[in-house]
Design a protein around this motif. Sequence first.
Motif, PDB file in Angstrom:
ATOM      1  N   GLY A 174       0.815  -1.209   0.000  1.00  0.00           N
ATOM      2  CA  GLY A 174       0.000   0.000   0.000  1.00  0.00           C
ATOM      3  C   GLY A 174       0.852   1.264   0.000  1.00  0.00           C
ATOM      4  O   GLY A 174       0.579   2.223  -0.739  1.00  0.00           O
ATOM      5  N   LEU A 175       1.912   1.261   0.829  1.00  0.00           N
ATOM      6  CA  LEU A 175       2.806   2.431   0.878  1.00  0.00           C
ATOM      7  C   LEU A 175       3.530   2.625  -0.449  1.00  0.00           C
ATOM      8  O   LEU A 175       3.730   3.757  -0.893  1.00  0.00           O
ATOM      9  CB  LEU A 175       3.823   2.251   2.010  1.00  0.00           C
ATOM     10  N   LEU A 176       3.927   1.533  -1.082  1.00  0.00           N
ATOM     11  CA  LEU A 176       4.584   1.624  -2.384  1.00  0.00           C
ATOM     12  C   LEU A 176       3.659   2.249  -3.417  1.00  0.00           C
ATOM     13  O   LEU A 176       4.061   3.131  -4.187  1.00  0.00           O
ATOM     14  CB  LEU A 176       5.023   0.231  -2.842  1.00  0.00           C
ATOM     15  N   VAL A 177       2.407   1.804  -3.423  1.00  0.00           N
ATOM     16  CA  VAL A 177       1.449   2.350  -4.392  1.00  0.00           C
ATOM     17  C   VAL A 177       1.186   3.822  -4.123  1.00  0.00           C
ATOM     18  O   VAL A 177       1.135   4.646  -5.052  1.00  0.00           O
ATOM     19  CB  VAL A 177       0.138   1.542  -4.355  1.00  0.00           C
TER      20      VAL A 177
ATOM     21  N   GLY B  34      -5.009  12.312  -6.098  1.00  0.00           N
ATOM     22  CA  GLY B  34      -5.475  12.392  -4.704  1.00  0.00           C
ATOM     23  C   GLY B  34      -6.592  11.399  -4.427  1.00  0.00           C
ATOM     24  O   GLY B  34      -6.581  10.693  -3.403  1.00  0.00           O
ATOM     25  N   LEU B  35      -7.563  11.320  -5.320  1.00  0.00           N
ATOM     26  CA  LEU B  35      -8.655  10.360  -5.156  1.00  0.00           C
ATOM     27  C   LEU B  35      -8.143   8.923  -5.255  1.00  0.00           C
ATOM     28  O   LEU B  35      -8.643   8.032  -4.548  1.00  0.00           O
ATOM     29  CB  LEU B  35      -9.722  10.606  -6.234  1.00  0.00           C
ATOM     30  N   ALA B  36      -7.146   8.706  -6.125  1.00  0.00           N
ATOM     31  CA  ALA B  36      -6.568   7.372  -6.254  1.00  0.00           C
ATOM     32  C   ALA B  36      -5.880   6.951  -4.960  1.00  0.00           C
ATOM     33  O   ALA B  36      -5.977   5.786  -4.536  1.00  0.00           O
ATOM     34  CB  ALA B  36      -5.578   7.336  -7.415  1.00  0.00           C
ATOM     35  N   VAL B  37      -5.189   7.882  -4.311  1.00  0.00           N
ATOM     36  CA  VAL B  37      -4.548   7.577  -3.017  1.00  0.00           C
ATOM     37  C   VAL B  37      -5.597   7.190  -1.986  1.00  0.00           C
ATOM     38  O   VAL B  37      -5.435   6.203  -1.238  1.00  0.00           O
ATOM     39  CB  VAL B  37      -3.720   8.788  -2.534  1.00  0.00           C
TER      40      VAL B  37
END
Length: 436
Positions: free
Chosen positions: A35-38, A418-421
Amino acid sequence: MSQQTSALTLRAPVDTRSERSEFLRSTPVRLLAVGLLVVATLVTTALVTTLSVSDRQRTLELLLARTEPLSDAAQNLYVQLSVADATAATAFLSGGLEPGDVRGRYTDSLGAAAGEVVRASTGLASDDATSRQLLATISTNLPLYAGIIETARTNNRVGNPVGSAYLAEASTLMQNTILPWAEELHAEKSGDVSDAQRQFATPPWSAFVVLGITVLVLVGAQMFLSRKTKRTVNVGFAGATVGVVLLLGWMLVAGLISSTATDRALVRGAEPLDLLTTSRILAQQARADETIGMTRRGGFADYEKSYSDAVSGLADTLGTLAHDDDTHSPRMDDARALVSLWTTSHDRMNASLDGGDFDTAVTIATGTAAGDSSDVFGRLDSALVEEIEASRASLRDDVQRASGVLAGLTVGTGIVCGLAVLAVVGGMWSRIREYL
Protein backbone atom coordinates in the motif's frame (compact mmCIF):
# COMPACT_ATOMS: atom_id res chain seq x y z
CA MET A 1 21.42 -23.30 37.87
CA SER A 2 24.07 -21.05 36.38
CA GLN A 3 24.13 -23.17 33.23
CA GLN A 4 20.38 -22.84 32.79
CA THR A 5 20.61 -19.09 33.20
CA SER A 6 23.34 -19.00 30.59
CA ALA A 7 21.26 -21.05 28.21
CA LEU A 8 18.30 -18.80 28.70
CA THR A 9 20.49 -15.80 28.10
CA LEU A 10 21.64 -17.19 24.77
CA ARG A 11 18.19 -18.24 23.58
CA ALA A 12 16.49 -14.86 24.15
CA PRO A 13 18.06 -12.96 21.23
CA VAL A 14 17.37 -15.86 18.88
CA ASP A 15 13.71 -15.83 19.79
CA THR A 16 13.51 -12.03 19.39
CA ARG A 17 15.02 -12.07 15.90
CA SER A 18 12.76 -14.91 14.91
CA GLU A 19 9.68 -13.07 16.09
CA ARG A 20 10.73 -9.89 14.28
CA SER A 21 11.41 -11.79 11.08
CA GLU A 22 8.10 -13.58 11.33
CA PHE A 23 6.33 -10.29 11.93
CA LEU A 24 7.96 -8.66 8.90
CA ARG A 25 6.94 -11.61 6.72
CA SER A 26 3.38 -11.52 7.96
CA THR A 27 0.57 -10.78 5.52
CA PRO A 28 -0.61 -7.51 7.19
CA VAL A 29 2.90 -6.03 7.03
CA ARG A 30 3.29 -7.05 3.39
CA LEU A 31 -0.07 -5.56 2.57
CA LEU A 32 0.94 -2.35 4.32
CA ALA A 33 4.25 -2.25 2.40
CA VAL A 34 2.47 -2.74 -0.90
CA GLY A 35 0.00 0.00 0.00
CA LEU A 36 2.81 2.43 0.88
CA LEU A 37 4.58 1.62 -2.38
CA VAL A 38 1.45 2.35 -4.39
CA VAL A 39 0.78 5.59 -2.50
CA ALA A 40 4.38 6.73 -3.01
CA THR A 41 4.08 5.94 -6.73
CA LEU A 42 0.88 7.95 -7.01
CA VAL A 43 2.37 10.94 -5.19
CA THR A 44 5.46 10.84 -7.43
CA THR A 45 3.25 10.61 -10.50
CA ALA A 46 1.23 13.63 -9.39
CA LEU A 47 4.40 15.69 -8.82
CA VAL A 48 6.16 14.72 -12.06
CA THR A 49 3.07 15.14 -14.24
CA THR A 50 2.03 18.42 -12.63
CA LEU A 51 5.52 19.92 -12.94
CA SER A 52 5.86 18.75 -16.55
CA VAL A 53 2.50 20.16 -17.64
CA SER A 54 2.75 23.41 -15.66
CA ASP A 55 6.26 24.07 -16.98
CA ARG A 56 5.11 23.51 -20.55
CA GLN A 57 2.04 25.70 -20.13
CA ARG A 58 3.98 28.46 -18.35
CA THR A 59 6.61 28.57 -21.09
CA LEU A 60 4.01 28.72 -23.85
CA GLU A 61 2.13 31.51 -22.08
CA LEU A 62 5.41 33.40 -21.63
CA LEU A 63 6.08 32.92 -25.34
CA LEU A 64 2.77 34.60 -26.16
CA ALA A 65 3.02 37.36 -23.58
CA ARG A 66 6.69 38.32 -23.80
CA THR A 67 9.05 36.35 -26.06
CA GLU A 68 7.16 36.66 -29.36
CA PRO A 69 6.10 40.31 -28.90
CA LEU A 70 9.71 41.16 -28.04
CA SER A 71 10.89 39.48 -31.24
CA ASP A 72 8.29 41.46 -33.19
CA ALA A 73 9.47 44.69 -31.54
CA ALA A 74 13.07 43.91 -32.51
CA GLN A 75 12.02 43.28 -36.12
CA ASN A 76 10.02 46.51 -36.26
CA LEU A 77 12.91 48.43 -34.70
CA TYR A 78 15.29 47.35 -37.46
CA VAL A 79 12.79 48.09 -40.21
CA GLN A 80 11.88 51.55 -38.90
CA LEU A 81 15.54 52.50 -38.54
CA SER A 82 16.21 51.37 -42.10
CA VAL A 83 13.14 53.23 -43.41
CA ALA A 84 14.31 56.42 -41.68
CA ASP A 85 17.76 56.15 -43.27
CA ALA A 86 16.40 55.46 -46.76
CA THR A 87 13.84 58.27 -46.46
CA ALA A 88 16.48 60.76 -45.34
CA ALA A 89 18.47 59.98 -48.49
CA THR A 90 15.33 60.32 -50.64
CA ALA A 91 14.84 63.84 -49.28
CA PHE A 92 18.30 64.82 -50.56
CA LEU A 93 17.55 63.50 -54.03
CA SER A 94 14.67 65.95 -54.31
CA GLY A 95 17.05 68.87 -53.72
CA GLY A 96 16.46 71.89 -51.51
CA LEU A 97 13.40 71.69 -49.27
CA GLU A 98 12.18 68.11 -49.24
CA PRO A 99 8.48 67.27 -49.88
CA GLY A 100 6.26 67.24 -46.80
CA ASP A 101 5.31 63.57 -47.18
CA VAL A 102 8.96 62.52 -47.30
CA ARG A 103 9.75 64.61 -44.24
CA GLY A 104 6.74 63.15 -42.45
CA ARG A 105 7.73 59.59 -43.33
CA TYR A 106 11.22 60.16 -41.93
CA THR A 107 9.88 61.67 -38.72
CA ASP A 108 7.30 58.92 -38.26
CA SER A 109 9.89 56.18 -38.82
CA LEU A 110 12.34 57.65 -36.35
CA GLY A 111 9.57 58.11 -33.78
CA ALA A 112 8.34 54.55 -34.36
CA ALA A 113 11.89 53.24 -33.87
CA ALA A 114 12.14 55.06 -30.55
CA GLY A 115 8.78 53.57 -29.57
CA GLU A 116 9.98 50.06 -30.40
CA VAL A 117 13.04 50.60 -28.20
CA VAL A 118 10.72 51.38 -25.30
CA ARG A 119 8.45 48.45 -26.14
CA ALA A 120 11.36 46.05 -26.30
CA SER A 121 12.86 47.38 -23.06
CA THR A 122 9.69 46.77 -21.08
CA GLY A 123 9.52 43.13 -22.19
CA LEU A 124 13.08 42.11 -21.31
CA ALA A 125 13.82 39.69 -18.52
CA SER A 126 15.76 41.11 -15.59
CA ASP A 127 18.78 38.92 -16.34
CA ASP A 128 18.94 39.71 -20.08
CA ALA A 129 21.96 42.00 -19.83
CA THR A 130 22.99 41.59 -23.49
CA SER A 131 19.68 42.83 -24.90
CA ARG A 132 19.57 45.70 -22.43
CA GLN A 133 23.03 46.79 -23.52
CA LEU A 134 22.06 46.62 -27.19
CA LEU A 135 18.94 48.70 -26.63
CA ALA A 136 20.86 51.19 -24.52
CA THR A 137 23.46 51.73 -27.23
CA ILE A 138 20.77 52.07 -29.91
CA SER A 139 18.79 54.61 -27.90
CA THR A 140 22.00 56.55 -27.14
CA ASN A 141 23.04 56.77 -30.80
CA LEU A 142 19.61 57.58 -32.24
CA PRO A 143 19.71 61.26 -31.12
CA LEU A 144 23.24 61.51 -32.51
CA TYR A 145 22.04 60.17 -35.87
CA ALA A 146 19.06 62.53 -35.90
CA GLY A 147 21.30 65.50 -35.09
CA ILE A 148 23.66 64.75 -37.99
CA ILE A 149 20.69 64.37 -40.35
CA GLU A 150 19.34 67.78 -39.28
CA THR A 151 22.76 69.33 -39.94
CA ALA A 152 22.81 67.68 -43.36
CA ARG A 153 19.28 68.85 -44.08
CA THR A 154 20.09 72.45 -43.10
CA ASN A 155 23.07 72.55 -45.44
CA ASN A 156 21.05 70.92 -48.22
CA ARG A 157 18.36 73.60 -48.00
CA VAL A 158 20.85 76.39 -48.68
CA GLY A 159 22.61 74.41 -51.41
CA ASN A 160 25.77 73.78 -49.43
CA PRO A 161 27.55 70.69 -50.88
CA VAL A 162 28.78 69.71 -47.43
CA GLY A 163 25.23 68.50 -46.74
CA SER A 164 25.89 65.27 -48.62
CA ALA A 165 28.97 64.67 -46.49
CA TYR A 166 26.88 64.98 -43.34
CA LEU A 167 24.30 62.63 -44.87
CA ALA A 168 27.06 60.12 -45.60
CA GLU A 169 28.30 60.40 -42.00
CA ALA A 170 24.80 59.81 -40.62
CA SER A 171 24.17 56.91 -42.98
CA THR A 172 27.52 55.32 -42.05
CA LEU A 173 26.56 55.56 -38.36
CA MET A 174 23.21 53.93 -39.13
CA GLN A 175 24.45 51.23 -41.52
CA ASN A 176 27.66 50.26 -39.71
CA THR A 177 26.70 50.73 -36.08
CA ILE A 178 23.03 51.16 -35.19
CA LEU A 179 21.51 48.70 -37.68
CA PRO A 180 23.98 45.88 -36.85
CA TRP A 181 23.02 46.26 -33.19
CA ALA A 182 19.34 46.14 -34.12
CA GLU A 183 19.95 43.09 -36.32
CA GLU A 184 21.80 41.33 -33.47
CA LEU A 185 18.91 42.06 -31.13
CA HIS A 186 16.41 40.70 -33.67
CA ALA A 187 18.45 37.55 -34.28
CA GLU A 188 18.67 36.89 -30.55
CA LYS A 189 14.96 37.41 -29.87
CA SER A 190 13.90 35.45 -32.96
CA GLY A 191 16.12 32.61 -31.77
CA ASP A 192 14.41 32.72 -28.38
CA VAL A 193 11.03 32.16 -30.05
CA SER A 194 12.28 29.17 -32.04
CA ASP A 195 14.14 27.68 -29.08
CA ALA A 196 11.05 27.88 -26.87
CA GLN A 197 8.98 26.08 -29.49
CA ARG A 198 11.58 23.41 -30.24
CA GLN A 199 11.78 22.68 -26.52
CA PHE A 200 8.11 21.65 -26.45
CA ALA A 201 7.64 20.32 -29.98
CA THR A 202 7.88 16.77 -28.54
CA PRO A 203 5.29 15.19 -26.23
CA PRO A 204 5.95 15.12 -22.44
CA TRP A 205 7.41 11.61 -22.48
CA SER A 206 8.49 11.71 -18.84
CA ALA A 207 4.90 12.17 -17.68
CA PHE A 208 3.72 9.38 -19.99
CA VAL A 209 6.38 6.99 -18.65
CA VAL A 210 5.58 7.77 -15.02
CA LEU A 211 1.85 7.29 -15.61
CA GLY A 212 2.50 4.01 -17.41
CA ILE A 213 4.66 2.76 -14.53
CA THR A 214 1.93 3.74 -12.08
CA VAL A 215 -0.62 1.66 -13.99
CA LEU A 216 1.75 -1.32 -13.92
CA VAL A 217 2.34 -0.88 -10.17
CA LEU A 218 -1.41 -0.77 -9.53
CA VAL A 219 -2.04 -3.87 -11.62
CA GLY A 220 0.82 -5.70 -9.87
CA ALA A 221 -0.50 -4.68 -6.46
CA GLN A 222 -3.98 -6.00 -7.33
CA MET A 223 -2.51 -9.32 -8.44
CA PHE A 224 -0.65 -9.55 -5.12
CA LEU A 225 -3.83 -8.76 -3.20
CA SER A 226 -5.81 -11.29 -5.19
CA ARG A 227 -3.26 -14.00 -4.42
CA LYS A 228 -3.02 -13.17 -0.71
CA THR A 229 -6.67 -12.50 0.06
CA LYS A 230 -8.28 -14.95 -2.39
CA ARG A 231 -10.46 -12.13 -3.72
CA THR A 232 -10.47 -11.38 -7.43
CA VAL A 233 -11.04 -7.62 -7.29
CA ASN A 234 -10.20 -4.95 -4.74
CA VAL A 235 -12.64 -2.13 -5.31
CA GLY A 236 -10.29 0.58 -4.04
CA PHE A 237 -7.36 -0.51 -6.22
CA ALA A 238 -9.64 -1.07 -9.21
CA GLY A 239 -11.03 2.45 -8.85
CA ALA A 240 -7.52 3.92 -8.54
CA THR A 241 -6.40 2.01 -11.64
CA VAL A 242 -9.36 3.24 -13.69
CA GLY A 243 -8.64 6.83 -12.58
CA VAL A 244 -4.95 6.65 -13.52
CA VAL A 245 -5.74 5.01 -16.88
CA LEU A 246 -8.20 7.82 -17.65
CA LEU A 247 -5.57 10.36 -16.60
CA LEU A 248 -3.05 8.67 -18.88
CA GLY A 249 -5.53 8.86 -21.76
CA TRP A 250 -6.21 12.53 -21.04
CA MET A 251 -2.48 13.20 -20.87
CA LEU A 252 -1.84 11.36 -24.14
CA VAL A 253 -4.51 13.27 -26.04
CA ALA A 254 -3.64 16.69 -24.56
CA GLY A 255 0.12 16.13 -24.81
CA LEU A 256 0.03 14.99 -28.42
CA ILE A 257 -2.29 17.84 -29.47
CA SER A 258 -0.09 20.34 -27.64
CA SER A 259 3.13 19.06 -29.18
CA THR A 260 1.55 18.92 -32.65
CA ALA A 261 0.31 22.50 -32.34
CA THR A 262 3.73 23.62 -31.10
CA ASP A 263 5.44 21.89 -34.02
CA ARG A 264 2.96 23.45 -36.42
CA ALA A 265 3.65 26.88 -34.89
CA LEU A 266 7.35 26.30 -35.51
CA VAL A 267 7.02 25.02 -39.09
CA ARG A 268 4.26 27.38 -40.28
CA GLY A 269 4.88 30.29 -37.93
CA ALA A 270 8.31 30.88 -36.40
CA GLU A 271 10.50 29.57 -39.23
CA PRO A 272 8.62 31.32 -42.08
CA LEU A 273 8.34 34.44 -39.90
CA ASP A 274 12.11 34.48 -39.48
CA LEU A 275 12.65 34.14 -43.24
CA LEU A 276 10.03 36.77 -44.04
CA THR A 277 11.56 39.19 -41.57
CA THR A 278 14.95 38.56 -43.14
CA SER A 279 13.37 39.26 -46.55
CA ARG A 280 11.95 42.56 -45.38
CA ILE A 281 15.27 43.56 -43.83
CA LEU A 282 17.08 42.72 -47.08
CA ALA A 283 14.52 44.76 -49.04
CA GLN A 284 15.04 47.73 -46.73
CA GLN A 285 18.82 47.39 -47.08
CA ALA A 286 18.54 47.33 -50.85
CA ARG A 287 16.28 50.37 -50.88
CA ALA A 288 18.66 52.30 -48.62
CA ASP A 289 21.61 51.38 -50.85
CA GLU A 290 19.67 52.43 -53.95
CA THR A 291 18.79 55.89 -52.63
CA ILE A 292 21.94 56.68 -50.64
CA GLY A 293 24.16 55.54 -53.51
CA MET A 294 22.67 58.20 -55.79
CA THR A 295 23.58 60.94 -53.32
CA ARG A 296 27.19 59.73 -53.15
CA ARG A 297 28.39 59.46 -56.71
CA GLY A 298 31.97 58.87 -55.50
CA GLY A 299 30.98 55.73 -53.64
CA PHE A 300 28.24 54.63 -56.02
CA ALA A 301 29.98 51.36 -56.96
CA ASP A 302 30.11 50.20 -53.33
CA TYR A 303 26.42 50.94 -52.80
CA GLU A 304 25.57 49.25 -56.11
CA LYS A 305 27.34 46.08 -55.03
CA SER A 306 25.61 46.17 -51.65
CA TYR A 307 22.27 46.65 -53.42
CA SER A 308 22.91 43.68 -55.73
CA ASP A 309 23.89 41.43 -52.82
CA ALA A 310 20.77 42.40 -50.85
CA VAL A 311 18.42 41.83 -53.81
CA SER A 312 20.08 38.50 -54.59
CA GLY A 313 19.63 37.39 -50.97
CA LEU A 314 16.03 38.62 -51.05
CA ALA A 315 15.26 36.63 -54.20
CA ASP A 316 16.82 33.47 -52.73
CA THR A 317 14.90 33.78 -49.46
CA LEU A 318 11.58 34.35 -51.20
CA GLY A 319 12.34 31.42 -53.49
CA THR A 320 12.86 29.17 -50.46
CA LEU A 321 9.50 30.22 -49.05
CA ALA A 322 7.71 29.89 -52.39
CA HIS A 323 8.93 26.32 -52.95
CA ASP A 324 7.85 25.14 -49.51
CA ASP A 325 4.32 23.73 -49.44
CA ASP A 326 3.87 24.97 -45.85
CA THR A 327 4.69 28.59 -46.71
CA HIS A 328 3.71 29.01 -50.37
CA SER A 329 0.95 31.52 -51.11
CA PRO A 330 -0.20 33.68 -54.04
CA ARG A 331 1.14 36.71 -52.19
CA MET A 332 4.57 35.08 -52.15
CA ASP A 333 4.44 34.70 -55.94
CA ASP A 334 3.49 38.38 -56.21
CA ALA A 335 6.45 39.35 -54.02
CA ARG A 336 8.87 37.43 -56.22
CA ALA A 337 7.42 39.11 -59.31
CA LEU A 338 7.86 42.51 -57.65
CA VAL A 339 11.53 41.78 -56.95
CA SER A 340 12.02 41.12 -60.67
CA LEU A 341 10.15 44.32 -61.53
CA TRP A 342 12.27 46.27 -59.05
CA THR A 343 15.44 44.94 -60.69
CA THR A 344 14.16 46.13 -64.06
CA SER A 345 13.42 49.58 -62.63
CA HIS A 346 16.86 49.74 -61.04
CA ASP A 347 18.48 48.85 -64.35
CA ARG A 348 16.56 51.68 -66.01
CA MET A 349 17.78 54.04 -63.31
CA ASN A 350 21.39 52.99 -63.87
CA ALA A 351 20.99 53.39 -67.64
CA SER A 352 19.82 56.97 -67.09
CA LEU A 353 22.78 57.65 -64.80
CA ASP A 354 25.19 56.20 -67.34
CA GLY A 355 23.67 58.53 -69.96
CA GLY A 356 24.14 61.56 -67.71
CA ASP A 357 20.38 62.04 -67.17
CA PHE A 358 20.41 62.42 -63.39
CA ASP A 359 16.91 63.93 -63.17
CA THR A 360 15.33 60.95 -64.93
CA ALA A 361 17.25 58.57 -62.67
CA VAL A 362 15.93 60.42 -59.62
CA THR A 363 12.39 60.24 -60.99
CA ILE A 364 12.70 56.48 -61.50
CA ALA A 365 14.14 56.01 -58.00
CA THR A 366 11.66 58.20 -56.12
CA GLY A 367 8.67 58.57 -58.42
CA THR A 368 5.24 57.12 -57.77
CA ALA A 369 4.47 56.03 -61.33
CA ALA A 370 3.75 52.34 -61.86
CA GLY A 371 7.01 50.48 -62.37
CA ASP A 372 9.21 53.08 -60.69
CA SER A 373 11.44 51.83 -57.89
CA SER A 374 9.58 53.67 -55.15
CA ASP A 375 6.23 52.28 -56.32
CA VAL A 376 7.53 48.72 -56.69
CA PHE A 377 9.35 48.78 -53.37
CA GLY A 378 6.23 50.09 -51.61
CA ARG A 379 4.12 47.25 -52.99
CA LEU A 380 6.81 44.69 -52.16
CA ASP A 381 7.10 45.93 -48.60
CA SER A 382 3.31 45.83 -48.18
CA ALA A 383 3.20 42.24 -49.45
CA LEU A 384 5.95 41.21 -47.02
CA VAL A 385 4.20 42.94 -44.13
CA GLU A 386 0.98 41.07 -44.90
CA GLU A 387 2.85 37.76 -45.03
CA ILE A 388 4.64 38.57 -41.76
CA GLU A 389 1.34 39.37 -40.06
CA ALA A 390 -0.23 36.17 -41.40
CA SER A 391 2.68 34.05 -40.17
CA ARG A 392 2.67 35.81 -36.82
CA ALA A 393 -1.07 35.22 -36.42
CA SER A 394 -0.60 31.54 -37.33
CA LEU A 395 2.21 31.22 -34.81
CA ARG A 396 0.22 32.82 -31.99
CA ASP A 397 -2.93 30.80 -32.78
CA ASP A 398 -1.02 27.51 -32.68
CA VAL A 399 0.83 28.42 -29.49
CA GLN A 400 -2.47 29.45 -27.91
CA ARG A 401 -3.93 26.09 -28.93
CA ALA A 402 -0.91 24.26 -27.55
CA SER A 403 -1.27 26.05 -24.23
CA GLY A 404 -5.06 25.97 -24.04
CA VAL A 405 -5.36 22.21 -24.51
CA LEU A 406 -3.31 21.78 -21.32
CA ALA A 407 -5.70 23.92 -19.27
CA GLY A 408 -7.11 22.00 -16.35
CA LEU A 409 -4.66 19.13 -16.69
CA THR A 410 -2.51 20.30 -13.78
CA VAL A 411 -5.46 20.54 -11.40
CA GLY A 412 -7.00 17.40 -12.87
CA THR A 413 -3.82 15.42 -12.22
CA GLY A 414 -3.79 16.46 -8.58
CA ILE A 415 -7.44 15.57 -8.10
CA VAL A 416 -7.23 12.18 -9.85
CA CYS A 417 -4.04 11.16 -8.03
CA GLY A 418 -5.47 12.39 -4.70
CA LEU A 419 -8.66 10.36 -5.16
CA ALA A 420 -6.57 7.37 -6.25
CA VAL A 421 -4.55 7.58 -3.02
CA LEU A 422 -7.76 7.64 -0.96
CA ALA A 423 -9.11 4.67 -2.93
CA VAL A 424 -5.90 2.70 -2.37
CA VAL A 425 -5.86 3.49 1.34
CA GLY A 426 -9.51 2.49 1.63
CA GLY A 427 -9.03 -0.73 -0.34
CA MET A 428 -5.91 -1.69 1.61
CA TRP A 429 -7.41 -0.86 5.01
CA SER A 430 -10.38 -3.13 4.37
CA ARG A 431 -7.94 -6.04 3.84
CA ILE A 432 -5.59 -5.21 6.73
CA ARG A 433 -8.51 -4.85 9.11
CA GLU A 434 -9.33 -8.51 8.61
CA TYR A 435 -6.07 -9.42 10.40
CA LEU A 436 -6.56 -7.13 13.39
